[in-house]
Write a protein that holds these residues in place. Structure first.
Motif, PDB file in Angstrom:
ATOM      1  N   CYS A   1      -6.316   2.702  -3.438  1.00 48.19           N
ATOM      2  CA  CYS A   1      -5.071   3.233  -4.006  1.00 48.19           C
ATOM      3  C   CYS A   1      -5.210   4.727  -4.275  1.00 48.19           C
ATOM      4  CB  CYS A   1      -4.705   2.492  -5.290  1.00 48.19           C
ATOM      5  SG  CYS A   1      -4.208   0.792  -4.984  1.00 48.19           S
TER       6      CYS A   1
ATOM      7  N   GLY B   1      -3.392   0.993  -9.568  1.00 45.91           N
ATOM      8  CA  GLY B   1      -4.180  -0.044  -8.913  1.00 45.91           C
ATOM      9  C   GLY B   1      -5.117  -0.736  -9.892  1.00 45.91           C
TER      10      GLY B   1
ATOM     11  N   PRO C   1      -2.093   6.691  -8.613  1.00 52.56           N
ATOM     12  CA  PRO C   1      -2.126   5.387  -7.931  1.00 52.56           C
ATOM     13  C   PRO C   1      -3.398   4.614  -8.227  1.00 52.56           C
ATOM     14  CG  PRO C   1      -2.280   7.180  -6.337  1.00 52.56           C
ATOM     15  CD  PRO C   1      -1.995   7.804  -7.650  1.00 52.56           C
TER      16      PRO C   1
ATOM     17  N   HIS D   1       0.822  -1.209   0.000  1.00 60.47           N
ATOM     18  CA  HIS D   1       0.000   0.000   0.000  1.00 60.47           C
ATOM     19  C   HIS D   1       0.856   1.260   0.000  1.00 60.47           C
ATOM     20  CE1 HIS D   1      -3.994   1.466  -0.088  1.00 60.47           C
ATOM     21  NE2 HIS D   1      -3.814   2.274   0.937  1.00 60.47           N
TER      22      HIS D   1
ATOM     23  N   PHE E   1       1.738   2.641  -3.301  1.00 62.71           N
ATOM     24  CA  PHE E   1       0.748   3.509  -3.951  1.00 62.71           C
ATOM     25  C   PHE E   1       0.763   4.902  -3.332  1.00 62.71           C
ATOM     26  CE2 PHE E   1      -0.715  -0.795  -4.835  1.00 62.71           C
ATOM     27  CZ  PHE E   1      -0.860  -0.728  -6.199  1.00 62.71           C
TER      28      PHE E   1
END
Lengths: 340, 272, 299
Positions: free
Chosen positions: A227, A112, A108, A75, A78
């Protein structure tokens, strides 16, 4: 419309209102948050609280993915994509920050949307491991794409979004505003019918699919939303720190966001925020002793995971059950995961 | 039982192979409105594979599945549910940590979900749908005798009640055809009878059913027609009486020693 | 370096040796990792830190106390393994058969160990003195020019191979190994058959840490020694284990060879960055097609 329903439609909704206790706590929390930078004006505590705001966005958006049953270890990658996008657009392309922020959400989210459908086919430990590796790849991209990202030294002298945000108090309130918006969105989402479907598919994917829930599509959409939201944290954080380096966006840093959720019990947005407070504030307060602070952090993780994998929520539930003498049902996502 | 008109579900030439293993070969059958079809066969005969191939868990290797006039071969389970074809699973039948009422809400997703933005802002449409579903769940729970358990967590229910709840979840989706995979596995004789009555009542409300099991007594006492599968192939199809007097069935499935028992079950069947 | 320069047999031979020595180190680390996962179901994120301890063991034994190199390496491994039983008792024990908790708890251990190392030894890189500075020359009659092989790489390869052989013997031909294999298959059945899992766990732990510490000592000697020593080997072990299949011992060996060789050749041909991207990319690709790895079993 459903074909041939055996039961007819009716009316009158039994709406549940939030309890008075919850309202009182929210009001108190709101007052504390608003008063914080005034009370601690010019103090380091304002900076820490601002950090907590930003990490709350990261932790809560990550929870959107965790709740679908996937523990993502990428995570922070991102978050980094959002951060770099915002910084590069502001500094190299001369964009105004509000437009750069939109791009920092879009970039992001787009990443994603590309990688999510591939990664989300994996479950359990395989998803954890692959996202760990994916996080490492993104970190390597940040290091190796020197012309854009400045390599492992990163980008320096990042300006604040607007000149007036050089004031830490102003930065605090802006971060607070974004945190309330993003976290509020996450909470609202999880309390809606979509949230019900998400919790259902984590607990029984086959059963949920048969109820007409497009399980995979929801997972992908949640991943993209999460994201995108993480980019808000990335932009706010990078512009506050004045510097952005790849070291902040590796898998170990992603783990930090996971741990915030673990401490909070995995399935509770308020828990994730408490986890963020704990993980950000505690180390920052021990600032003079960086190494010891990390050692303590490690030991706390060990103790927490060994003794109460359900996190603080489990701890609270245990306390409550001890007080009321009732057996609490502690079926945390962690415990369930641990048994598999 | 009416066999006139277009069938609700038509399966034609369904085959499912895994590498060299032919789990299901060239199965064809139909289910009409208001009919209960039993699928029976020994363990490993391919019953569950056949259901999986119909319900979209696997994409069948060959064959066509038509539901209510739509070609649905290989459709994902959630798309079939939208059309009104809902199945249950052998193992996971309920959400253990949730109350019975919440279990039903989860089953009613299709009738609760107003669209992304309506759900997000809890619009008037979302609230109306929620109210309607709550009311229906009340009736559903009453109807299936689950009302007293409405606020009980599913895992604290007796096993037999959990099975009923599994059917309640499927019913909350308001199906036209419900596929039940071994609904009485592990139940006592009394509980089995209760489940059979429940399925009959479901049918009485106009919903067709496919019931998979290996318990001939249960199937014959419940179903209008029975499909016997052996080694992934159709061995016989017809009314319970026809099927059980079928020499191949007696030979292959029940074994010659069971001929007497079969005759007895034959007598019992029409009584229901 | 251009492509054709590399295609001489001599250079290929050198790259091959590099690849073999680095592969054997990866295999050692990955075997420890996969052993802990296969038997105790813990994902040891602190694995790299035990490699770091191995590096420090060699630093003191060989660098400071002048213990002969070939003795110092296994001795360092053994000392680290025995001392690490403290961690087994106070940390690992609580995470056996709890995969998810172990990931996070042992990441905590990793952090605690890294920063304790910084407190004890500071953050600067050190060198473990080279054991062999000479190069072996041979093959002039075959290739026309002689093949120059750095002796330390040859020694690294041989030491790892010896450790691997010992490991293989232990696992396949002793009662202890039998117990471990049984526990890896099914802990409950193994317990029912009278195998004392606590003992098996301890043996497997010792063995895993020993191999990792030996690998860490060798790795530290080739590259550098610092608190960060463990992060790269952990990542590689991770890739190797995922590639071969979590918990599969032959899988770890195969994965180690594939990663070590491809990395060395790609790095020589296209540079380190490309080799990293390719190896990560390939692993992710494999996992998506075959999540249980090359030699693992689907669950």
């Amino acid at each position: 419309m459903s074909p041939q329903a055996p039961l007819s439609l009716g009316a009158a909704p039994p709406r549940t209102m939030p309890g008075a206790g919850l309202l009182a706590i929210s009001a108190l929390a709101g007052a504390v948050l608003l008063a914080w930078p005034i009370v601690f004006q010019g103090s380091f505590l304002v900076y820490i609280a601002t950090l907590v705001m930003q990490f709350s966005i990261g932790a809560c958006s990550l929870q959107l993915i965790i709740r679908t049953g996937h523990i993502s270890m990428s995570h922070q990658a991102f978050v980094g994509i959002g951060g770099y996008t915002s910084v590069i657009l502001v500094m190299k392309a001369g964009w105004a920050w509000h437009f750069a922020l939109l791009a920092a959400i879009a970039a992001p989210a787009l990443a994603g949307a590309v990688i999510g459908p591939i990664l989300l086919r994996l479950t359990g430990k395989y998803f954890v491991l692959v996202t760990f590796l994916f996080g490492e790849i993104v970190r390597l991209v940040f290091i190796d794409w020197q012309s854009m990202t400045g390599g492992s030294n990163g980008i320096f002298e990042i300006p604040k979004p607007y000149p007036w945000m050089n004031d830490p108090t102003a930065y605090y309130y802006v971060s607070l505003g974004f945190a309330v918006a993003c976290v509020g969105f996450c909470i609202r989402l999880m309390r809606s019918e979509i949230g019900r479907a998400i919790d259902a598919m984590r607990e029984g994917p086959n059963l949920t699919e048969c109820a007409g829930v497009p399980v995979f599509r929801i997972k992908v959409v949640m991943f993209i939303i999460a994201c995108g939201l993480s980019g808000v944290m990335g932009s706010l954080n990078a512009h506050m720190n004045n510097v952005i380096t790849p070291g902040n966006y590796g898998p170990m840093e992603s783990l930090n966001l996971v741990v915030m959720n673990v401490l909070g019990g995995m399935t509770n947005m308020a828990g994730a925020i408490i986890g963020a407070v704990f993980l950000i504030a505690l180390p920052e307060l021990l600032r003079g002793y960086v190494e010891w602070q990390r050692v303590f952090y490690g030991i706390i993780l060990i103790v927490v995971m060994a003794s109460m994998p359900g996190g603080m929520v489990e701890l609270l539930a245990r306390l409550r059950s001890r007080l009321t003498g009732r057996e609490a049902h502690l079926a945390s996502a962690v415990a369930a995961e641990g048994r598999t | 039982m009416s066999t006139g008109g277009a069938p609700l579900l038509a399966v034609e030439g369904l085959s499912m192979t895994f590498g060299a293993l032919k789990a299901v070969q060239d199965l064809s059958f139909t289910v009409h409105d208001g009919e209960i079809l039993g699928i029976i066969g020994p363990n490993g005969a391919g019953k569950t594979t056949a259901v999986n191939a119909i319900s979209g868990t696997f994409k069948p290797t060959a064959g066509r599945v038509t539901f209510d006039g739509h070609l649905v071969t290989g459709f994902a389970p959630h798309r079939l549910a939208e059309l009104g074809l809902v199945r249950t699973y052998q193992a996971t039948t309920v959400y253990g940590t949730q109350t019975v009422r919440e279990n039903c809400r989860r089953g009613a997703f299709l009738h609760l979900y107003p669209g992304f933005f309506d759900a997000l802002i809890s619009s008037a449409k979302a609230r109306a749908m929620r109210a309607a579903v709550e009311k229906e769940i009340d009736r559903l729970l009453d109807w299936l005798g689950l009302a007293q358990f409405a606020d009980t967590e599913a895992r604290n229910l007796p096993y037999g009640v959990q099975k009923t709840l599994g059917m309640a979840i499927a019913m909350a989706a308001r199906p036209r055809l419900i596929m039940l995979d071994e609904p009485v596995a592990g139940l006592s004789a009394e509980e089995t009878d209760h489940v059979r009555d429940t399925i009959k009542r479901i049918r009485a409300s106009g919903i067709s059913a496919i019931v998979i099991d290996h318990n001939m007594r249960f199937i014959s006492g419940l179903c209008d027609r029975v499909l016997v599968i052996h080694h992934g192939q159709e061995l016989a199809i017809g009314t319970p009486a026809e099927v059980m007097s079928h020499p191949d069935v007696i030979e292959a499935y029940l074994g010659k020693g069971h001929a007497a028992a079969t005759a007895k079950a034959n007598h019992a069947a029409p009584g229901h | 370096m251009s492509f054709t320069d590399l295609l001489t047999p001599v250079l290929m031979g050198q790259v091959l040796l590099d690849g073999m020595s680095i592969s054997s180190i990866y295999i050692l680390i990955a075997l420890g990792f996969t052993l802990l996962f296969g038997i105790m179901r813990v994902v040891n994120f602190a694995h790299g830190e035990f490699a770091m301890l191995g590096g420090w063991g060699l630093y003191y034994l060989y660098g400071q106390f002048n213990v002969p190199f070939l003795l110092a390496v296994p001795l360092a491994g053994a000392i680290v393994a025995v001392c690490s039983l403290v961690f087994e008792q106070f940390v690992f024990r609580f995470f056996y058969q709890k995969m998810f908790q172990s990931m996070i708890g042992l990441l905590g251990l990793s952090t605690a160990m890294i920063y304790t190392a910084v407190i004890i030894w500071d953050a600067y890189e050190r060198q473990i003195p080279p054991a062999f500075t000479s190069t072996l020359e041979f093959g002039e009659s075959i290739f026309g020019e002689s093949l120059l092989l750095p002796t330390d790489r040859v020694v690294v390869f041989l030491v790892s191979m010896a450790t691997l052989a010992a490991f293989y013997f232990l696992i396949m031909h002793t009662r202890m190994g039998l117990g471990m294999r049984a526990a890896a298959q099914d802990v409950e059945v193994a317990e029912a058959m009278g195998i004392r899992t606590r003992t098996v766990y301890r043996q497997a732990f010792l063995l895993a840490i020993f191999m990792t510490a030996v690998a860490g000592a060798l790795y530290g000697q080739i590259y550098f020694l610092s608190y960060e020593l463990g992060s790269q080997p952990l990542l590689k072990a991770f890739i190797v284990v995922i590639l071969g299949g979590m918990g599969s011992i032959p899988g770890a060996a195969l994965g180690g060879v594939i990663l070590g060789m491809s990395e060395t050749f790609l790095a020589t041909l296209f540079g380190a960055a490309v080799s990293n991207f390719v190896s990560f990319g390939v692993v992710i690709l494999i996992l998506i097609i075959r999540p249980w790895g090359l030699l693992g079993k689907p669950e």
